[in-house]
Design a protein around this motif. Structure first.
Motif, PDB file in Angstrom:
ATOM      1  N   MET A  34       6.355  -8.242 -11.979  1.00 21.69           N
ATOM      2  CA  MET A  34       5.610  -7.988 -10.748  1.00 21.69           C
ATOM      3  C   MET A  34       5.076  -6.569 -10.794  1.00 21.69           C
ATOM      4  N   ALA A  35       4.082  -6.319  -9.972  1.00 18.46           N
ATOM      5  CA  ALA A  35       3.453  -5.004  -9.958  1.00 18.46           C
ATOM      6  C   ALA A  35       2.968  -4.682  -8.559  1.00 18.46           C
ATOM      7  N   TRP A  36       2.810  -3.407  -8.326  1.00 21.99           N
ATOM      8  CA  TRP A  36       2.180  -2.917  -7.095  1.00 21.99           C
ATOM      9  C   TRP A  36       0.871  -2.236  -7.479  1.00 21.99           C
ATOM     10  N   HIS A  37      -0.167  -2.557  -6.735  1.00 25.90           N
ATOM     11  CA  HIS A  37      -1.463  -1.907  -6.849  1.00 25.90           C
ATOM     12  C   HIS A  37      -1.822  -1.361  -5.475  1.00 25.90           C
ATOM     13  N   ARG A  38      -2.814  -0.489  -5.431  1.00 23.23           N
ATOM     14  CA  ARG A  38      -3.285  -0.004  -4.143  1.00 23.23           C
ATOM     15  C   ARG A  38      -4.791   0.249  -4.205  1.00 23.23           C
ATOM     16  N   GLN A  39      -5.394   0.176  -3.041  1.00 24.43           N
ATOM     17  CA  GLN A  39      -6.825   0.441  -2.943  1.00 24.43           C
ATOM     18  C   GLN A  39      -7.079   1.306  -1.727  1.00 24.43           C
ATOM     19  N   ALA A  40      -7.515   2.525  -2.004  1.00 24.26           N
ATOM     20  CA  ALA A  40      -7.845   3.457  -0.934  1.00 24.26           C
ATOM     21  C   ALA A  40      -9.270   3.194  -0.459  1.00 24.26           C
ATOM     22  N   GLY A  42     -12.978   3.150  -0.016  1.00 22.81           N
ATOM     23  CA  GLY A  42     -14.077   3.612  -0.852  1.00 22.81           C
ATOM     24  C   GLY A  42     -13.742   3.775  -2.320  1.00 22.81           C
ATOM     25  N   LYS A  43     -12.542   3.349  -2.715  1.00 20.42           N
ATOM     26  CA  LYS A  43     -12.132   3.510  -4.113  1.00 20.42           C
ATOM     27  C   LYS A  43     -11.780   2.162  -4.720  1.00 20.42           C
ATOM     28  N   GLU A  44     -11.699   2.144  -6.050  1.00 18.24           N
ATOM     29  CA  GLU A  44     -11.308   0.929  -6.740  1.00 18.24           C
ATOM     30  C   GLU A  44      -9.796   0.738  -6.665  1.00 18.24           C
ATOM     31  N   ARG A  45      -9.394  -0.512  -6.817  1.00 22.68           N
ATOM     32  CA  ARG A  45      -7.961  -0.808  -6.833  1.00 22.68           C
ATOM     33  C   ARG A  45      -7.341  -0.191  -8.079  1.00 22.68           C
ATOM     34  N   GLU A  46      -6.155   0.410  -7.912  1.00 25.40           N
ATOM     35  CA  GLU A  46      -5.486   1.053  -9.035  1.00 25.40           C
ATOM     36  C   GLU A  46      -4.034   0.600  -9.113  1.00 25.40           C
ATOM     37  N   VAL A  92      -4.400   0.306   1.037  1.00 24.79           N
ATOM     38  CA  VAL A  92      -3.813  -1.019   1.167  1.00 24.79           C
ATOM     39  C   VAL A  92      -3.049  -1.284  -0.115  1.00 24.79           C
ATOM     40  N   TYR A  93      -1.790  -1.640   0.020  1.00 27.74           N
ATOM     41  CA  TYR A  93      -0.923  -1.880  -1.132  1.00 27.74           C
ATOM     42  C   TYR A  93      -0.784  -3.381  -1.353  1.00 27.74           C
ATOM     43  N   TYR A  94      -1.021  -3.781  -2.590  1.00 27.34           N
ATOM     44  CA  TYR A  94      -0.973  -5.192  -2.968  1.00 27.34           C
ATOM     45  C   TYR A  94       0.116  -5.402  -4.010  1.00 27.34           C
ATOM     46  N   CYS A  95       0.806  -6.524  -3.913  1.00 29.94           N
ATOM     47  CA  CYS A  95       1.697  -6.875  -5.001  1.00 29.94           C
ATOM     48  C   CYS A  95       1.072  -7.992  -5.821  1.00 29.94           C
ATOM     49  N   LYS A  96       1.464  -8.019  -7.065  1.00 24.30           N
ATOM     50  CA  LYS A  96       0.972  -9.018  -8.009  1.00 24.30           C
ATOM     51  C   LYS A  96       2.166  -9.553  -8.790  1.00 24.30           C
ATOM     52  N   ALA A  97       2.163 -10.831  -9.032  1.00 25.69           N
ATOM     53  CA  ALA A  97       3.254 -11.441  -9.796  1.00 25.69           C
ATOM     54  C   ALA A  97       2.693 -12.276 -10.929  1.00 25.69           C
ATOM     55  N   ARG A  98       3.398 -12.243 -12.045  1.00 23.20           N
ATOM     56  CA  ARG A  98       3.049 -13.130 -13.153  1.00 23.20           C
ATOM     57  C   ARG A  98       4.083 -14.250 -13.180  1.00 23.20           C
ATOM     58  N   ILE A  99       3.608 -15.459 -12.980  1.00 23.24           N
ATOM     59  CA  ILE A  99       4.485 -16.630 -12.895  1.00 23.24           C
ATOM     60  C   ILE A  99       3.934 -17.701 -13.813  1.00 23.24           C
ATOM     61  N   PHE A 100       4.733 -18.080 -14.802  1.00 21.41           N
ATOM     62  CA  PHE A 100       4.289 -19.055 -15.815  1.00 21.41           C
ATOM     63  C   PHE A 100       2.954 -18.644 -16.422  1.00 21.41           C
ATOM     64  N   GLY A 108      -1.934  -7.942   0.834  1.00 20.08           N
ATOM     65  CA  GLY A 108      -1.906  -6.498   1.031  1.00 20.08           C
ATOM     66  C   GLY A 108      -1.282  -6.066   2.338  1.00 20.08           C
ATOM     67  N   THR A 109      -0.788  -4.840   2.341  1.00 19.03           N
ATOM     68  CA  THR A 109      -0.238  -4.223   3.539  1.00 19.03           C
ATOM     69  C   THR A 109      -0.714  -2.773   3.579  1.00 19.03           C
ATOM     70  N   LEU A 110      -1.114  -2.328   4.760  1.00 23.86           N
ATOM     71  CA  LEU A 110      -1.733  -1.005   4.897  1.00 23.86           C
ATOM     72  C   LEU A 110      -0.684   0.083   5.076  1.00 23.86           C
ATOM     73  N   VAL A 111      -0.847   1.142   4.302  1.00 21.83           N
ATOM     74  CA  VAL A 111      -0.021   2.344   4.437  1.00 21.83           C
ATOM     75  C   VAL A 111      -0.940   3.499   4.794  1.00 21.83           C
ATOM     76  N   THR A 112      -0.630   4.173   5.891  1.00 22.54           N
ATOM     77  CA  THR A 112      -1.431   5.308   6.334  1.00 22.54           C
ATOM     78  C   THR A 112      -0.538   6.536   6.427  1.00 22.54           C
ATOM     79  N   VAL A 113      -0.921   7.595   5.712  1.00 23.51           N
ATOM     80  CA  VAL A 113      -0.147   8.838   5.702  1.00 23.51           C
ATOM     81  C   VAL A 113      -1.003   9.917   6.346  1.00 23.51           C
ATOM     82  N   SER A 114      -0.502  10.483   7.421  1.00 27.55           N
ATOM     83  CA  SER A 114      -1.246  11.512   8.131  1.00 27.55           C
ATOM     84  C   SER A 114      -0.708  12.893   7.779  1.00 27.55           C
TER      85      SER A 114
END
Length: 115
Positions: A34-40, A42-46, A92-100, A108-114
């Protein structure tokens, strides 16, 4: 049908912590990684980091030493513990899973840091 559901996002001040969860569900699934990615805005997902079901982890340089990924094999759940959060972690943080051999994404779930 495989489903990934993230939870735990929210708003936090700079220097704070959050814990994200992602549960993979489906009939007779076998998760290999599994992995976590995020997309800010105006930016590409990383890539944030990855974990194999054997427990090996890798992190991007931008989060190394602040974020930690763990997994619960019985619950098919992966966690992202985020510490010392910075405004640039807002995304926005996304998880990804490799299954078979197939990759699945959560919504995705939004994380906001002020500051």
């Amino acid at each position: 049908q495989v489903q990934l559901v993230e939870s735990g996002g929210g708003s936090v001040q700079s220097g704070g912590s959050l814990r994200l969860s992602c549960e993979a569900s489906g009939r007779r699934i076998s998760v290999s990684a599994m992995a976590w990615h995020r997309q800010a805005p105006g930016k590409e997902r990383e890539l944030v980091g990855t974990i194999t079901w054997g427990g090996d982890t890798n992190y991007s340089d931008s989060v190394k030493g602040r974020f930690a990924i763990s997994r619960d094999k019985i619950k098919n759940t992966v966690y992202l513990n985020m510490n010392s959060l910075k405004p640039e972690d807002t995304a926005v943080y996304y998880c990804k899973a490799r299954i078979f051999g197939v990759e699945y994404w959560g919504k995705g779930t939004l994380v906001t840091v002020s500051s």
